[in-house]
Design a protein around this motif. Structure first.
Motif, PDB file in Angstrom:
ATOM      1  N   ARG A  59      -5.623 -54.564  15.027  1.00  0.00           N
ATOM      2  CA  ARG A  59      -5.827 -55.990  14.781  1.00  0.00           C
ATOM      3  C   ARG A  59      -6.167 -56.740  16.065  1.00  0.00           C
ATOM      4  NH1 ARG A  59      -0.748 -58.246  12.691  1.00  0.00           N
ATOM      5  NH2 ARG A  59       0.285 -56.385  13.488  1.00  0.00           N
ATOM      6  N   VAL A  60      -5.717 -56.209  17.197  1.00  0.00           N
ATOM      7  CA  VAL A  60      -6.026 -56.830  18.488  1.00  0.00           C
ATOM      8  C   VAL A  60      -7.414 -56.408  18.958  1.00  0.00           C
ATOM      9  CG1 VAL A  60      -5.341 -57.004  20.905  1.00  0.00           C
ATOM     10  CG2 VAL A  60      -3.587 -56.958  19.128  1.00  0.00           C
ATOM     11  N   ILE A  61      -7.699 -55.117  18.907  1.00  0.00           N
ATOM     12  CA  ILE A  61      -8.926 -54.582  19.495  1.00  0.00           C
ATOM     13  C   ILE A  61     -10.163 -54.899  18.671  1.00  0.00           C
ATOM     14  CG2 ILE A  61     -10.125 -52.438  20.123  1.00  0.00           C
ATOM     15  CD1 ILE A  61      -7.378 -51.305  20.895  1.00  0.00           C
ATOM     16  N   TRP A  62     -10.099 -54.752  17.359  1.00  0.00           N
ATOM     17  CA  TRP A  62     -11.294 -54.905  16.531  1.00  0.00           C
ATOM     18  C   TRP A  62     -11.437 -56.309  15.963  1.00  0.00           C
ATOM     19  CZ3 TRP A  62     -13.705 -51.214  18.417  1.00  0.00           C
ATOM     20  CH2 TRP A  62     -13.145 -49.936  18.579  1.00  0.00           C
ATOM     21  N   ASP A  63     -10.863 -57.275  16.632  1.00  0.00           N
ATOM     22  CA  ASP A  63     -11.025 -58.667  16.231  1.00  0.00           C
ATOM     23  C   ASP A  63     -12.457 -59.126  16.520  1.00  0.00           C
ATOM     24  OD1 ASP A  63     -10.914 -61.727  16.686  1.00  0.00           O
ATOM     25  OD2 ASP A  63      -8.936 -61.305  15.854  1.00  0.00           O
ATOM     26  N   GLY A  64     -13.017 -59.939  15.640  1.00  0.00           N
ATOM     27  CA  GLY A  64     -14.400 -60.372  15.784  1.00  0.00           C
ATOM     28  C   GLY A  64     -14.673 -61.229  17.001  1.00  0.00           C
ATOM     29  N   TRP A  65     -13.640 -61.833  17.582  1.00  0.00           N
ATOM     30  CA  TRP A  65     -13.842 -62.660  18.766  1.00  0.00           C
ATOM     31  C   TRP A  65     -13.939 -61.823  20.037  1.00  0.00           C
ATOM     32  CZ3 TRP A  65     -15.203 -67.591  19.244  1.00  0.00           C
ATOM     33  CH2 TRP A  65     -15.045 -68.435  18.143  1.00  0.00           C
ATOM     34  N   VAL A  66     -13.484 -60.588  19.997  1.00  0.00           N
ATOM     35  CA  VAL A  66     -13.468 -59.747  21.194  1.00  0.00           C
ATOM     36  C   VAL A  66     -14.878 -59.250  21.505  1.00  0.00           C
ATOM     37  CG1 VAL A  66     -12.495 -57.688  22.272  1.00  0.00           C
ATOM     38  CG2 VAL A  66     -11.108 -59.038  20.693  1.00  0.00           C
ATOM     39  N   ILE A  67     -15.267 -59.316  22.759  1.00  0.00           N
ATOM     40  CA  ILE A  67     -16.578 -58.844  23.198  1.00  0.00           C
ATOM     41  C   ILE A  67     -16.649 -57.325  22.991  1.00  0.00           C
ATOM     42  CG2 ILE A  67     -18.117 -58.624  25.205  1.00  0.00           C
ATOM     43  CD1 ILE A  67     -16.803 -61.231  26.262  1.00  0.00           C
ATOM     44  N   PRO A  68     -17.736 -56.810  22.389  1.00  0.00           N
ATOM     45  CA  PRO A  68     -17.809 -55.384  22.031  1.00  0.00           C
ATOM     46  C   PRO A  68     -17.464 -54.405  23.154  1.00  0.00           C
ATOM     47  CG  PRO A  68     -19.586 -56.549  20.977  1.00  0.00           C
ATOM     48  CD  PRO A  68     -18.891 -57.556  21.849  1.00  0.00           C
ATOM     49  N   LYS A  69     -17.990 -54.616  24.362  1.00  0.00           N
ATOM     50  CA  LYS A  69     -17.685 -53.667  25.432  1.00  0.00           C
ATOM     51  C   LYS A  69     -16.203 -53.700  25.790  1.00  0.00           C
ATOM     52  CE  LYS A  69     -18.966 -56.723  29.308  1.00  0.00           C
ATOM     53  NZ  LYS A  69     -19.865 -56.856  30.490  1.00  0.00           N
ATOM     54  N   HIS A  70     -15.563 -54.834  25.558  1.00  0.00           N
ATOM     55  CA  HIS A  70     -14.124 -54.931  25.797  1.00  0.00           C
ATOM     56  C   HIS A  70     -13.345 -54.220  24.703  1.00  0.00           C
ATOM     57  CE1 HIS A  70     -15.001 -58.938  28.131  1.00  0.00           C
ATOM     58  NE2 HIS A  70     -15.495 -57.864  28.734  1.00  0.00           N
ATOM     59  N   GLN A  71     -13.906 -54.191  23.486  1.00  0.00           N
ATOM     60  CA  GLN A  71     -13.257 -53.467  22.394  1.00  0.00           C
ATOM     61  C   GLN A  71     -13.153 -51.980  22.719  1.00  0.00           C
ATOM     62  OE1 GLN A  71     -15.820 -54.621  19.100  1.00  0.00           O
ATOM     63  NE2 GLN A  71     -14.280 -56.045  18.342  1.00  0.00           N
ATOM     64  N   PHE A  72     -14.237 -51.418  23.230  1.00  0.00           N
ATOM     65  CA  PHE A  72     -14.212 -49.996  23.581  1.00  0.00           C
ATOM     66  C   PHE A  72     -13.183 -49.731  24.670  1.00  0.00           C
ATOM     67  CE2 PHE A  72     -15.957 -46.422  26.167  1.00  0.00           C
ATOM     68  CZ  PHE A  72     -15.737 -45.422  25.233  1.00  0.00           C
ATOM     69  N   MET A  73     -13.111 -50.645  25.629  1.00  0.00           N
ATOM     70  CA  MET A  73     -12.126 -50.523  26.701  1.00  0.00           C
ATOM     71  C   MET A  73     -10.710 -50.544  26.122  1.00  0.00           C
ATOM     72  SD  MET A  73     -11.588 -50.401  29.975  1.00  0.00           S
ATOM     73  CE  MET A  73     -10.039 -50.460  30.850  1.00  0.00           C
ATOM     74  N   GLY A  74     -10.468 -51.482  25.200  1.00  0.00           N
ATOM     75  CA  GLY A  74      -9.147 -51.569  24.584  1.00  0.00           C
ATOM     76  C   GLY A  74      -8.796 -50.323  23.797  1.00  0.00           C
ATOM     77  N   TRP A  75      -9.801 -49.744  23.136  1.00  0.00           N
ATOM     78  CA  TRP A  75      -9.574 -48.509  22.376  1.00  0.00           C
ATOM     79  C   TRP A  75      -9.147 -47.374  23.309  1.00  0.00           C
ATOM     80  CZ3 TRP A  75     -12.041 -43.683  22.232  1.00  0.00           C
ATOM     81  CH2 TRP A  75     -11.748 -42.899  21.107  1.00  0.00           C
ATOM     82  N   LEU A  76      -9.786 -47.294  24.471  1.00  0.00           N
ATOM     83  CA  LEU A  76      -9.399 -46.274  25.448  1.00  0.00           C
ATOM     84  C   LEU A  76      -7.981 -46.503  25.949  1.00  0.00           C
ATOM     85  CD1 LEU A  76     -12.666 -46.010  27.605  1.00  0.00           C
ATOM     86  CD2 LEU A  76     -11.816 -44.338  25.954  1.00  0.00           C
ATOM     87  N   VAL A  77      -7.637 -47.762  26.210  1.00  0.00           N
ATOM     88  CA  VAL A  77      -6.282 -48.078  26.675  1.00  0.00           C
ATOM     89  C   VAL A  77      -5.258 -47.705  25.608  1.00  0.00           C
ATOM     90  CG1 VAL A  77      -4.711 -49.932  27.350  1.00  0.00           C
ATOM     91  CG2 VAL A  77      -7.049 -49.899  28.231  1.00  0.00           C
ATOM     92  N   ALA A  78      -5.545 -48.066  24.351  1.00  0.00           N
ATOM     93  CA  ALA A  78      -4.613 -47.781  23.265  1.00  0.00           C
ATOM     94  C   ALA A  78      -4.370 -46.285  23.099  1.00  0.00           C
ATOM     95  CB  ALA A  78      -5.141 -48.376  21.959  1.00  0.00           C
TER      96      ALA A  78
END
Length: 221
Positions: A59-78
């Motif tokens: 719910r944090v990473i794949w939120d529509g407000w999050v910039i796509p390249k940051h989503q991938f970064m968050g996925w790696l962190v998670a």
């Protein structure tokens, strides 16, 4: 079903045959038992995938407000999949396992994003610029507990993921170029990226409470 490809077969054909062998348990007397209405690619994919527990950080990473390249970064962190120096040492790479930024502790994702003083200073500066109460540690868990409208939660998620991205970016600069920006400048970049993200949305779609909230956060003129 008993067919075996020869060693001279192409890699693609051998891979297709391997998948065929993995599908054998789904058949009984030559009939596909997994789906009552017959075989479909989507149903077979779900069968292969199996049942897995849902994770709450999506719910944090794949939120529509999050910039796509940051989503991938968050996925790696998670997934704890970043190649920190402690990970590289575990892979057998001959490097120092200390933090590339502070050199005071072993570089793990936990240290880099929650314990390193450099990251904490960035968090404090972001808080000053946005009147936010962002914590200096356990950031993902904190975001999951946030309240407010869908937009407000989304903006906070976007700030968090942007922060993680920028910290990792500065870490790489420190490792590869031996330079990095001061925390104050990094915080300003983070806030500016989110301001641009907000400015790109149609303000007519935002309600008055959200508009006021964005203004109080200094994310909207």
């Amino acid at each position: 079903m008993d067919y075996k490809p020869s060693m001279s077969s192409s890699w693609v054909w051998r891979r297709i045959c391997k998948i065929k062998e993995e599908m054998v348990p789904g058949y009984s007397n030559g009939i596909w038992q997994v789906q009552p209405d017959g075989y479909t690619p989507a149903g077979t994919y779900e069968w292969f995938k199996g049942s897995r527990p849902k994770v709450n950080w999506y719910r944090v990473i794949w939120d529509g407000w999050v910039i796509p390249k940051h989503q991938f970064m968050g996925w790696l962190v998670a997934h704890d999949a970043l190649n920190t120096t402690s990970k590289l040492v575990g892979f057998g790479v001959d490097v120092e396992d200390t933090c590339c930024i502070c050199a005071l502790s072993e570089e793990t994702s936990e240290h880099l994003f929650c314990e390193c003083e450099y990251s904490k200073r960035i968090v404090r500066e972001v808080n000053k610029l946005t009147r936010w109460d962002f914590p200096e540690s356990r950031v993902m868990e904190w975001c999951l507990q946030r309240t407010g409208s869908k937009l407000q939660r989304g903006i906070q998620n976007a700030l968090l993921l942007c922060l993680l991205y920028q910290v990792w970016h500065q870490r790489n600069k420190a490792r590869n170029e031996k330079v990095m920006l001061c925390p104050e400048r990094v915080a300003k970049q983070i806030v500016e990226e989110i301001r641009v993200r907000v400015s790109g949305r149609d303000k007519k779609l935002l309600n008055l409470d959200d508009l006021e909230w964005l203004k109080n956060m200094h994310l909207l003129e």
